[in-house]
Design a protein around this motif. Structure first.
Motif, PDB file in Angstrom:
ATOM      1  N   UNK A 122       0.907  -1.269   0.033  1.00  0.00           N
ATOM      2  CA  UNK A 122      -0.145  -0.063  -0.084  1.00  0.00           C
ATOM      3  C   UNK A 122       0.884   1.295  -0.006  1.00  0.00           C
ATOM      4  N   UNK A 123       2.019   1.419   0.535  1.00  0.00           N
ATOM      5  CA  UNK A 123       2.767   2.453   0.589  1.00  0.00           C
ATOM      6  C   UNK A 123       3.373   2.669  -0.684  1.00  0.00           C
ATOM      7  N   UNK A 124       3.750   1.623  -1.501  1.00  0.00           N
ATOM      8  CA  UNK A 124       4.282   1.884  -2.875  1.00  0.00           C
ATOM      9  C   UNK A 124       3.117   2.364  -3.709  1.00  0.00           C
ATOM     10  N   UNK A 125       2.042   1.829  -3.356  1.00  0.00           N
ATOM     11  CA  UNK A 125       0.822   2.190  -4.129  1.00  0.00           C
ATOM     12  C   UNK A 125       0.514   3.770  -4.069  1.00  0.00           C
ATOM     13  N   UNK A 126       0.532   4.237  -2.889  1.00  0.00           N
ATOM     14  CA  UNK A 126       0.350   5.624  -2.263  1.00  0.00           C
ATOM     15  C   UNK A 126       1.369   6.435  -2.966  1.00  0.00           C
ATOM     16  N   UNK A 127       2.735   6.016  -3.093  1.00  0.00           N
ATOM     17  CA  UNK A 127       3.710   6.834  -3.654  1.00  0.00           C
ATOM     18  C   UNK A 127       3.500   7.066  -5.087  1.00  0.00           C
ATOM     19  N   UNK A 128       2.917   6.036  -5.985  1.00  0.00           N
ATOM     20  CA  UNK A 128       2.618   6.240  -7.302  1.00  0.00           C
ATOM     21  C   UNK A 128       1.350   7.041  -7.473  1.00  0.00           C
ATOM     22  N   UNK A 129       0.427   6.966  -6.637  1.00  0.00           N
ATOM     23  CA  UNK A 129      -0.701   7.911  -6.483  1.00  0.00           C
ATOM     24  C   UNK A 129      -0.291   9.438  -6.200  1.00  0.00           C
ATOM     25  N   UNK A 130       0.736   9.741  -5.616  1.00  0.00           N
ATOM     26  CA  UNK A 130       1.072  10.929  -5.218  1.00  0.00           C
ATOM     27  C   UNK A 130       1.971  11.541  -6.339  1.00  0.00           C
ATOM     28  N   UNK A 131       2.687  10.801  -6.858  1.00  0.00           N
ATOM     29  CA  UNK A 131       3.410  11.174  -8.228  1.00  0.00           C
ATOM     30  C   UNK A 131       2.590  11.446  -9.336  1.00  0.00           C
ATOM     31  N   UNK A 132       1.501  10.521  -9.542  1.00  0.00           N
ATOM     32  CA  UNK A 132       0.570  10.997 -10.445  1.00  0.00           C
ATOM     33  C   UNK A 132      -0.219  12.269 -10.508  1.00  0.00           C
ATOM     34  N   UNK A 133      -0.602  12.688  -8.889  1.00  0.00           N
ATOM     35  CA  UNK A 133      -1.298  13.675  -8.948  1.00  0.00           C
ATOM     36  C   UNK A 133      -0.385  14.938  -9.142  1.00  0.00           C
ATOM     37  N   UNK A 134       0.831  15.040  -8.682  1.00  0.00           N
ATOM     38  CA  UNK A 134       1.837  15.880  -8.845  1.00  0.00           C
ATOM     39  C   UNK A 134       2.162  15.835 -10.368  1.00  0.00           C
ATOM     40  N   UNK A 135       2.287  15.049 -11.272  1.00  0.00           N
ATOM     41  CA  UNK A 135       2.530  15.105 -12.479  1.00  0.00           C
ATOM     42  C   UNK A 135       1.461  15.811 -13.327  1.00  0.00           C
ATOM     43  N   UNK A 136       0.293  15.343 -13.053  1.00  0.00           N
ATOM     44  CA  UNK A 136      -1.084  16.257 -13.583  1.00  0.00           C
ATOM     45  C   UNK A 136      -0.974  17.582 -13.145  1.00  0.00           C
ATOM     46  N   UNK A 137      -0.798  18.102 -12.007  1.00  0.00           N
ATOM     47  CA  UNK A 137      -0.924  19.281 -11.706  1.00  0.00           C
ATOM     48  C   UNK A 137      -0.020  20.255 -12.284  1.00  0.00           C
ATOM     49  N   UNK A 138       1.436  19.520 -12.733  1.00  0.00           N
ATOM     50  CA  UNK A 138       2.260  20.257 -13.486  1.00  0.00           C
ATOM     51  C   UNK A 138       1.968  20.274 -14.894  1.00  0.00           C
ATOM     52  N   UNK A 139       0.955  19.408 -15.412  1.00  0.00           N
ATOM     53  CA  UNK A 139       0.555  19.441 -16.795  1.00  0.00           C
ATOM     54  C   UNK A 139      -0.529  20.597 -16.769  1.00  0.00           C
ATOM     55  N   UNK A 140      -1.011  21.193 -15.742  1.00  0.00           N
ATOM     56  CA  UNK A 140      -2.087  22.087 -15.851  1.00  0.00           C
ATOM     57  C   UNK A 140      -3.304  21.554 -15.328  1.00  0.00           C
ATOM     58  N   UNK A 141      -3.521  20.256 -14.898  1.00  0.00           N
ATOM     59  CA  UNK A 141      -4.832  19.754 -14.169  1.00  0.00           C
ATOM     60  C   UNK A 141      -4.787  20.315 -12.948  1.00  0.00           C
ATOM     61  N   UNK A 142      -5.467  21.200 -12.495  1.00  0.00           N
ATOM     62  CA  UNK A 142      -5.791  21.565 -11.021  1.00  0.00           C
ATOM     63  C   UNK A 142      -6.289  20.392 -10.030  1.00  0.00           C
ATOM     64  N   UNK A 143      -5.244  19.687  -9.773  1.00  0.00           N
ATOM     65  CA  UNK A 143      -5.607  18.425  -8.795  1.00  0.00           C
ATOM     66  C   UNK A 143      -5.277  19.133  -7.377  1.00  0.00           C
ATOM     67  N   UNK A 144      -6.534  19.254  -6.787  1.00  0.00           N
ATOM     68  CA  UNK A 144      -6.587  19.781  -5.646  1.00  0.00           C
ATOM     69  C   UNK A 144      -6.657  18.713  -4.507  1.00  0.00           C
ATOM     70  N   UNK A 145      -6.911  17.592  -4.695  1.00  0.00           N
ATOM     71  CA  UNK A 145      -7.314  16.406  -3.811  1.00  0.00           C
ATOM     72  C   UNK A 145      -6.347  16.233  -2.761  1.00  0.00           C
ATOM     73  N   UNK A 146      -6.638  16.089  -1.414  1.00  0.00           N
ATOM     74  CA  UNK A 146      -5.731  15.610  -0.615  1.00  0.00           C
ATOM     75  C   UNK A 146      -5.776  14.305  -0.052  1.00  0.00           C
ATOM     76  N   UNK A 147      -6.819  13.578  -0.805  1.00  0.00           N
ATOM     77  CA  UNK A 147      -6.922  12.234  -0.625  1.00  0.00           C
ATOM     78  C   UNK A 147      -7.492  11.386  -1.654  1.00  0.00           C
ATOM     79  N   UNK A 148      -7.389  10.307  -1.935  1.00  0.00           N
ATOM     80  CA  UNK A 148      -7.889   9.434  -2.723  1.00  0.00           C
ATOM     81  C   UNK A 148      -8.578   8.039  -1.954  1.00  0.00           C
TER      82      UNK A 148
END
Length: 204
Positions: A122-148
């Motif tokens: 689960x910790x590895x999966x969480x790191x993947x999700x965190x990285x995904x959200x940060x990448x999308x934010x850099x691409x212009x998608x305003x991901x404001x979520x603090x939880x999944x």
């Protein structure tokens, strides 16, 4: 509002909503840093001490938003190592009494109820999700979520697993909660305080 505060006898701490506001960004604003400061010491701060460093108008706004709670007595910070402290608060955080804390690098820092293998996965999966959200934010998608949250049933009433993302002193953390996430309580604040306070945080 704060002009009526008895600043020399009133202590301040964060509410659960204040935790989400203060620790939601990898690059916090000055206002968010001032909120974080409330959980940076071994006991709760007097309002007078906080107001020596920060704006009276900020305090008014934070109280109005429900991010800060006023206390008549001081509270000490949790003084147990994280893996020993987590069992005390897990029943207040997880509907199934299972929780884990991971780093944004995918390491499990503490767990209760999960096996080591489950917590590591689960910790590895969480790191993947965190990285995904940060990448999308850099691409212009305003991901404001603090939880999944992930759901097994199509009614979407009670999540199977939830990942709550937090940033403390430039490091990313995730709180992994099994079953119903119960973050709207004091135990959530205490857990983040334990992570934030020097000497209680695990290092990788």
């Amino acid at each position: 509002m704060s002009s009526y505060l008895n600043a020399d006898k009133t202590y301040l701490t964060l509410t659960p909503a204040g935790i989400f506001e203060a620790f939601s960004q990898s690059e916090p604003t000055p206002e968010q840093l001032s909120l974080q400061d409330l959980l940076s010491y071994s006991e709760t701060l007097l309002a007078a001490d906080w107001l020596k460093r920060y704006s009276d108008e900020w305090l008014d706004s934070f109280l109005e938003h429900g991010w800060i709670e006023k206390l008549s007595i001081f509270l000490p910070a949790p003084n147990l190592p994280l893996d020993q402290f987590l069992p005390y608060v897990v029943s207040s955080l997880s509907g199934k009494r299972r929780a884990a804390i991971g780093s944004d690098e995918g390491f499990c820092l503490a767990r209760i109820g999960y096996t080591q293998e489950e917590a590591d996965m689960l910790s590895v999966a969480a790191a993947d999700f965190s990285g995904f959200m940060m990448r999308q934010k850099q691409r212009g998608w305003a991901v404001e979520s603090q939880a999944i949250s992930f759901f097994q049933q199509v009614d979407l009433l009670i999540p199977e697993t939830s990942f709550v993302f937090l940033w403390l002193d430039g490091s990313g953390y995730v709180l992994i909660i099994d079953g119903e996430p119960l973050t709207n309580n004091r135990a959530f604040v205490e857990l983040v305080w334990a992570l934030k306070t020097s000497g209680l945080r695990f290092s990788n």
